[in-house]
Each structure stands twice: as structure tokens, then as C-alpha cells.
Design a protein around this motif. Structure first.
Motif, short mmCIF file in Angstrom:
data_model
loop_
_atom_site.label_atom_id
_atom_site.label_comp_id
_atom_site.label_asym_id
_atom_site.label_seq_id
_atom_site.Cartn_x
_atom_site.Cartn_y
_atom_site.Cartn_z
N GLY A 1 -56.57 -79.47 -98.46
CA GLY A 1 -56.67 -78.26 -97.62
C GLY A 1 -57.63 -77.26 -98.22
N ASN A 2 -58.38 -76.52 -97.39
CA ASN A 2 -59.36 -75.56 -97.85
C ASN A 2 -58.95 -74.15 -97.45
N GLY A 3 -59.48 -73.16 -98.17
CA GLY A 3 -59.24 -71.79 -97.76
C GLY A 3 -59.04 -70.85 -98.92
N SER A 4 -59.21 -69.56 -98.65
CA SER A 4 -59.02 -68.54 -99.67
C SER A 4 -58.49 -67.29 -98.99
N SER A 5 -57.58 -66.58 -99.65
CA SER A 5 -57.03 -65.39 -99.03
C SER A 5 -56.43 -64.46 -100.07
N ASN A 6 -56.07 -63.29 -99.64
CA ASN A 6 -55.50 -62.27 -100.50
C ASN A 6 -54.70 -61.33 -99.60
N PRO A 7 -53.41 -61.09 -99.78
CA PRO A 7 -52.55 -61.47 -100.91
C PRO A 7 -52.16 -62.95 -100.90
N PRO A 8 -51.09 -63.31 -101.66
CA PRO A 8 -50.79 -64.72 -101.92
C PRO A 8 -50.77 -65.58 -100.66
N VAL A 9 -51.54 -66.65 -100.70
CA VAL A 9 -51.57 -67.60 -99.61
C VAL A 9 -51.64 -68.99 -100.20
N SER A 10 -50.90 -69.93 -99.64
CA SER A 10 -50.96 -71.32 -100.05
C SER A 10 -51.52 -72.15 -98.91
N MET A 11 -52.47 -73.01 -99.23
CA MET A 11 -53.05 -73.88 -98.23
C MET A 11 -53.15 -75.26 -98.83
N GLY A 12 -52.48 -76.24 -98.22
CA GLY A 12 -52.41 -77.55 -98.82
C GLY A 12 -51.69 -77.43 -100.15
N ASN A 13 -52.35 -77.78 -101.22
CA ASN A 13 -51.76 -77.69 -102.56
C ASN A 13 -52.51 -76.69 -103.43
N ILE A 14 -52.99 -75.63 -102.84
CA ILE A 14 -53.74 -74.64 -103.59
C ILE A 14 -53.21 -73.25 -103.24
N ARG A 15 -53.14 -72.36 -104.25
CA ARG A 15 -52.57 -71.03 -104.07
C ARG A 15 -53.52 -69.99 -104.65
N PHE A 16 -53.77 -68.91 -103.87
CA PHE A 16 -54.62 -67.82 -104.31
C PHE A 16 -53.83 -66.52 -104.33
N GLU A 17 -54.06 -65.71 -105.36
CA GLU A 17 -53.43 -64.39 -105.42
C GLU A 17 -54.39 -63.40 -106.06
N ASN A 18 -54.68 -62.31 -105.35
CA ASN A 18 -55.57 -61.26 -105.84
C ASN A 18 -56.95 -61.82 -106.17
N CYS A 19 -57.48 -62.63 -105.27
CA CYS A 19 -58.81 -63.20 -105.47
C CYS A 19 -59.76 -62.70 -104.37
#
Length: 288
Positions: free
Chosen positions: A270-288
């Protein structure tokens, strides 16, 4: 320590002399031998000691960093090359490495990436790498490490440029990284891969597991490749668990890739990036 002594009576013997030159660690001396079989050793000369350039003896090739309480302390280029040589030969297993000074891998010295896992603490020092190996096509992974996993790289500033031509993975820290923690790493290293392997500002490939965390890391550089291209990671894979980004950033130019992303070029689940915390597939972004 051997010393001179009184030679047998020269009036009774006729001696020929053979000189043994001193080495870095052994005394030199002269052996006197008579035709009758009588011999003696005299004229001792002190060992020369190691004559080092960048931490490696120019005469015998020996050297290496201090090893203090379980940490290799790297304070010059020679010690870093020594560590790579010893690691790749199998003489050193997984260990802890600490930079105690700024280090440069210059363009006129060919860097062979380390193939085993070391915990790296840069202690805020800068590691500059200038390597162009693009003249030779390859299928190997390339970076400071070919493959790296289950350890930590932290508190490190990276500068310089890398240019490769490989179908393998290319990244500044590692071509391929699995279940690593990257923390407080800032890179200004421009990375170019003329081959089709995934290319990233920190790692070409990054595999997820429980401790796969990238925290407080940023890349300010141009990243280019013909495969997956990412500001931090070229190609990611989470497996059955998340890999996570906390407080990370990218600024620069991403070009030529088949799949491009500011943090991850392509995520296999899974692809993607977000802020605040978001999980997409098996990846998690926080404060990015």
C-alpha cells in the motif's frame, strides 16, 4: 629486549654478516657466522613501530580502532576501512560502532560496503561519502552496508554523493535494510542509480517488523533512479507488521523513478503519506 654482547675472538674466526631489518613490531639485528660454524647475533636495532596513515600502517597494513567497553571507536578514514575489511572477511561479527570524529570516504578510495550488522552511533558527527561506481554495471546492493538489519543507526549526519549502476538496492545507510531502527539521522547525500534497482535517501529497500522504526530522520538531497525512488526509502515492505515513520521529512528532487514518493517510493502493501497518524497497508506515518 635483546641487547649486544661480547663477540667471540675475531682473531680466531672470519665472520660473514647477514642483516635482518627491523619491522613494525620486531627488532632488527645482524647475524655473524664463521665458516667453522660459530655464530652470534649482535647490532640490534629497535622496531620501527607502526607508521600509520589514516589509522592503517603503511608497512604491514595492520591497524584498527580502539575497542572500549564493547564499542569500536572510529576516529579516521583508515579505521572505517579497516572495520569494513574485517567485517567482510568474517574476522568481526556483529558489533557496536561509535564515531568519535568526522569521517570522510573520499572519491579516490573505493568503498566496499559492509555485509554484516553493526549498531552505529554517530554521536552527532558527520560521515561524508563521495563514491561514483556507475562505470560498472552490477546487481549488488550498495551503501555503507549492502544488507543491514535488526540493529540501530542513530545520531549521524551524512553528506556527499553516491552514483551507482545496479539492479540491486541503493541507499546511503544500506542497500537493503530489514527491521532496523534509524533515529536522528540527517542526510545531505545526493543518490543516483543508473540501474533499475530501488533507490532511497537512507535505504533502497526497507523491510518491516516490530522494531522497524524511522524516527526524527530527514533527507535534504536529490534522489534519482530508474526503479522505485523515495526520499528516505525506495521500496518498502511491511510483511505482517507495520514499519513506522515518526517526525520525518524529505526535501529535494525525485526523478526518473517508476514509482516515486517523498518518504517511500513504493510500498509493497500500500502507498501513501499523511499527518496525523495514518496507516496504509503495512506502513504508518506520524508527524511527517
Amino acid at each position: 629486549y635483546a641487547t649486544d654482547f661480547t663477540a667471540p675472538d675475531a682473531d680466531e674466526h672470519s665472520y660473514s654478516a647477514v642483516v635482518t631489518q627491523p619491522t613494525c613490531t620486531e627488532q632488527g639485528y645482524t647475524t655473524y657466522t664463521c665458516e667453522c660454524g660459530v655464530s652470534y647475533v649482535a647490532d640490534y636495532v629497535d622496531a620501527t613501530g607502526h607508521i600509520c596513515e589514516n589509522g592503517i600502517c603503511t608497512a604491514c597494513g595492520k591497524g584498527g580502532p580502539a575497542y572500549v567497553e564493547g564499542w569500536y571507536e572510529i576516529d579516521n578514514t583508515g579505521n572505517l576501512f579497516w572495520l569494513a575489511q574485517q567485517s567482510n572477511s568474517g574476522a568481526i561479527a556483529t558489533g557496536n560502532v561509535m564515531l568519535t570524529a568526522d569521517i570522510t570516504i573520499p572519491g579516490d578510495m573505493v568503498w566496499t560496503p559492509m555485509g554484516i550488522n553493526h549498531t552505529i552511533d554517530g554521536q552527532g558527527h558527520t560521515l561524508t561519502i563521495q563514491q561514483d561506481i556507475s562505470g560498472t554495471e552490477s546487481s549488488a546492493n550498495y551503501g555503507l552496508f549492502t544488507n543491514h538489519g535488526y540493529t540501530t543507526v542513530k545520531n549521524l549526519i551524512l553528506k556527499g554523493s553516491i552514483k551507482a549502476n545496479t539492479t540491486g538496492y541503493v541507499g546511503v545507510i544500506a542497500g537493503s535494510s530489514f527491521a532496523d531502527t534509524f533515529e536522528n539521522v540527517i542526510s545531505y547525500v545526493d543518490v543516483t542509480n543508473l540501474g533499475t534497482g530501488a533507490t532511497g535517501g537512507l535505504a533502497g529497500y526497507y523491510g518491516g517488523k516490530t522494531n522497524a522504526i524511522i524516527r526524527n530522520c530527514a533527507v535534504y538531497a536529490d534522489i534519482s533512479g530508474k526503479g522505485d525512488v523515495g526520499g528516505l526509502i525506495g521500496r518498502g515492505w511491511g510483511g505482517t507488521q507495520y514499519y513506522r515513520f515518526y517526525n520525518c521529512a524529505y526535501k529535494g528532487s525525485l526523478t526518473d523513478g517508476t514509482s516515486i514518493g517523498a518518504l517511500v517510493g513504493y510500498n509493497a502493501t500500500g502507498n501513501g503519506s499523511s499527518n496525523p497518524p495514518v496507516s496504509m497497508g503495512n506502513i504508518r506515518f506520524e508527524n511527517c
